[in-house]
Write an enzyme that holds these catalytic residues in place. Structure first.
Site, PDB file in Angstrom:
ATOM      1  N   HIS A 111       0.608  -1.227   0.071  1.00 42.79           N
ATOM      2  CA  HIS A 111      -0.066  -0.094   0.152  1.00 42.79           C
ATOM      3  C   HIS A 111       0.900   1.234  -0.034  1.00 42.79           C
ATOM      4  O   HIS A 111       0.477   2.281   0.613  1.00 42.79           O
ATOM      5  CB  HIS A 111      -0.903  -0.001   1.140  1.00 42.79           C
ATOM      6  CG  HIS A 111      -2.098  -1.052   1.163  1.00 42.79           C
ATOM      7  ND1 HIS A 111      -3.364  -0.861   0.651  1.00 42.79           N
ATOM      8  CD2 HIS A 111      -2.099  -2.433   1.365  1.00 42.79           C
ATOM      9  CE1 HIS A 111      -3.904  -1.700   0.549  1.00 42.79           C
ATOM     10  NE2 HIS A 111      -3.292  -2.831   1.054  1.00 42.79           N
ATOM     11  N   SER A 119      -2.260 -10.883  -7.724  1.00 40.99           N
ATOM     12  CA  SER A 119      -2.422  -9.845  -9.078  1.00 40.99           C
ATOM     13  C   SER A 119      -3.120 -10.681 -10.080  1.00 40.99           C
ATOM     14  O   SER A 119      -2.506 -10.383 -11.279  1.00 40.99           O
ATOM     15  CB  SER A 119      -1.223  -9.337  -9.397  1.00 40.99           C
ATOM     16  OG  SER A 119      -1.226  -8.093  -8.978  1.00 40.99           O
ATOM     17  N   SER A 120      -3.712 -11.690 -10.080  1.00 44.22           N
ATOM     18  CA  SER A 120      -4.451 -12.290 -11.247  1.00 44.22           C
ATOM     19  C   SER A 120      -4.830 -11.327 -12.106  1.00 44.22           C
ATOM     20  O   SER A 120      -4.848 -11.335 -13.513  1.00 44.22           O
ATOM     21  CB  SER A 120      -5.156 -13.584 -10.851  1.00 44.22           C
ATOM     22  OG  SER A 120      -6.287 -12.972  -9.927  1.00 44.22           O
ATOM     23  N   ASP A 171       1.254  -3.551  -9.800  1.00 40.36           N
ATOM     24  CA  ASP A 171       1.037  -4.930 -10.341  1.00 40.36           C
ATOM     25  C   ASP A 171       1.165  -4.887 -11.904  1.00 40.36           C
ATOM     26  O   ASP A 171       1.540  -5.991 -12.570  1.00 40.36           O
ATOM     27  CB  ASP A 171      -0.485  -5.332  -9.886  1.00 40.36           C
ATOM     28  CG  ASP A 171      -0.612  -5.136  -8.443  1.00 40.36           C
ATOM     29  OD1 ASP A 171       0.221  -5.120  -7.587  1.00 40.36           O
ATOM     30  OD2 ASP A 171      -1.987  -5.145  -8.243  1.00 40.36           O
TER      31      ASP A 171
END
Ligand code: GLA
Length: 492
Positions: free
Chosen positions: A62, A159-160, A204
């Site tokens: 974050h 992170s798909s 990502d």
């Protein structure tokens, strides 16, 4: 980028940098997907293949949307699309996983979203983003047929969804014979993914596009910069899934967006006091604009200002407005508006601005130290920093959950040098730094204590089902970033 004289195995070795045994199974998967494409979509010639990896974030959680760095690596779990360009603008998708049904839509601008949570939205996000940026002309856009195979556990903090967005963008660009600079594309896709409604940062997409094999990627933002850091051979990063779903598109979205807003409020409050105290105009839009270094201030002085401007207690919007000398409406409009124009609902307990601020600035420092520790091969230090990061994620950012806590503590009991939650949090996976020699033992022990112990005993909890243990606890290889190839380069 990928030389023509290389055979499929060499190309695959370049992507996965793994042993011959693993290479054969990667090759078998590409060939299977290719055969499935040919059976499902007969009559399409001239295929190409795109691949985009998921990632595991080693440290720096974050921090990205606050303008501070992150340190992820791309993993050997990815999306592979077998593609053929179409002569019209239709995009037709089929997925190897029967849970994700066939989808068709037109690549015209704007692309209307499907129902929330639908997998096609990630493909649409990419196509919409590429069209919006003017990289492909919506009037002449070519669509594509895609057969999609994915191996990244879903809703698990790996992170798909971003890998799906990246693969879709590469597919659409290839179909339209358009090349784009990778950094430009990473920036564009970070914005494009907000199409699905979360206010995510840029980590990502950047790591999926820019990673290098055998290395972690330190990523800095605004502007995007990357530095590959070689991973020490003595440690292996092992991912363990808590089996608690953390879907980006559902309740987690509110919790995630709330933290983004809390950081914006921290920026406003701190900036207000910095301007008052120093007389300097500081056009801060995110926390990194207010770092001690940028302000040319001693860290202690900045901390004092933060305590004055933010205070340690949770704050209501009314209290924040009072501190800023503004109306509640203005503060809300300027800080709590989400991308879709709606306002984030004020939490009844107030905004925990100080805790979020404290996590972000300490985590940013841990990223700097961890990148250095990786370079120096100081594995003990990496572990310690990961453990501190986890504590901060749990206590200040409040993104852990009982299952992640159990998993982290079991991992440490079984010798993990460092263990922490990874990704957005609220469930999903942990990442563990394990001595390379003891990976098998570690996997066996965590399996016994967590998957065959805790998960079986804690019956009331909503653990997801799995078929193969190898998909819930696995060592990761750092692979290369996303790519596109003519099919014959990968299919022998
Ligand atoms: C999600 C977001 C990222 C990042 C992480 C938390 O994965 O997509 O941009 O903010 O959460 O580190």
């Amino acid at each position: 980028m990928h030389s023509l004289q290389h055979g499929p195995l060499e190309v695959l070795r370049g992507i996965y940098s793994c042993s011959s045994g693993e290479l054969s199974s990667h090759r078998a998967r590409y060939e299977r997907l290719y055969r499935l494409f040919s059976t499902r979509f007969p009559g399409y010639g001239s295929h190409f293949i795109v691949r985009a990896p998921g990632r595991v974030n080693l440290i720096g959680e974050h921090t990205d949307y606050n303008g501070y760095p992150v340190l992820p690596m791309a993993i050997d779990r990815d999306f592979v699309f077998i593609i053929a360009a179409r002569s019209d603008s239709s995009v037709e998708l089929q997925n190897e996983n029967p849970l994700f049904g066939q989808r068709t839509f037109a690549a015209g601008f704007p692309v209307a979203p499907s129902q929330q949570g639908d997998w096609a939205n990630y493909v649409k996000a990419a196509v919409h983003g590429v069209l919006e940026a003017g990289l492909v002309d919506p009037k002449n856009a070519a669509g594509f047929q895609a057969f999609v195979g994915g191996t990244i556990p879903e809703s698990a903090g790996l992170s798909s969804s971003s890998a799906l967005v990246v693969a879709s963008a590469l597919a659409f660009l290839e179909a339209n014979k358009t090349k784009v600079d990778r950094k430009v594309l990473a920036d564009l896709l970070a914005r494009a993914e907000r199409y699905v409604g979360s206010e995510g940062g840029g980590m990502d997409q950047a790591v999926s596009l820019l990673a290098e094999p055998g290395k972690a990627l330190r990523i800095d933002f605004f502007p995007l910069r990357t530095e590959a850091v070689r991973l020490p051979e003595e440690i292996t990063f092992v991912v363990c899934n808590s089996l608690i779903r953390a879907p980006k598109s559902e309740t987690v979205r509110y919790a995630y967006n709330r933290r983004v807003i809390e950081c914006r409020l921290a920026t406003a409050l701190l900036s207000n006091v910095v301007v008052k105290r120093t007389g300097k105009i500081n056009a801060a839009t995110r926390l990194a604009d207010l770092s001690a270094r940028r302000l040319g201030m001693a860290p202690g002085v900045l901390k004092e200002m933060a305590l004055e401007g933010i205070g340690e207690l949770p704050l209501s919007l009314k209290q924040i407005a009072h501190r800023l000398g503004e109306t509640v409406e203005k503060v809300e409009r300027e800080n709590c508006t989400l991308r879709d124009g709606t306002l984030l609902k004020e939490p009844s307990e107030g905004f925990r601005v100080w805790n979020r601020y404290h996590h972000v600035v300490t985590e940013a420092e841990r990223v700097n130290l961890a990148a250095k520790a990786l370079q120096d091969g100081d594995v003990a230090e990496i572990g310690t920093l990961m453990n501190h990061s986890h504590a901060s994620c749990r206590d200040d950012y409040e993104i852990s959950c009982p299952e992640l806590e159990a998993l982290v503590s079991i991992a440490r009991d079984h010798g993990a040098l460092g263990a922490r939650l990874t990704g957005a949090g609220f469930g999903g996976c942990t990442v563990n730094a394990v001595s390379s020699e003891s990976v098998e033992q570690f996997v066996r022990s965590v399996t016994a204590d967590y998957y065959q112990g805790y998960v079986k005993e804690e019956k009331g909890r909503e653990f997801i089902d799995y078929h193969n243990l190898r998909d819930v606890i696995f060592p990761c290889r750092a692979t290369t970033g996303a790519g596109a190839w003519p099919a014959e380069q990968l299919i022998g």
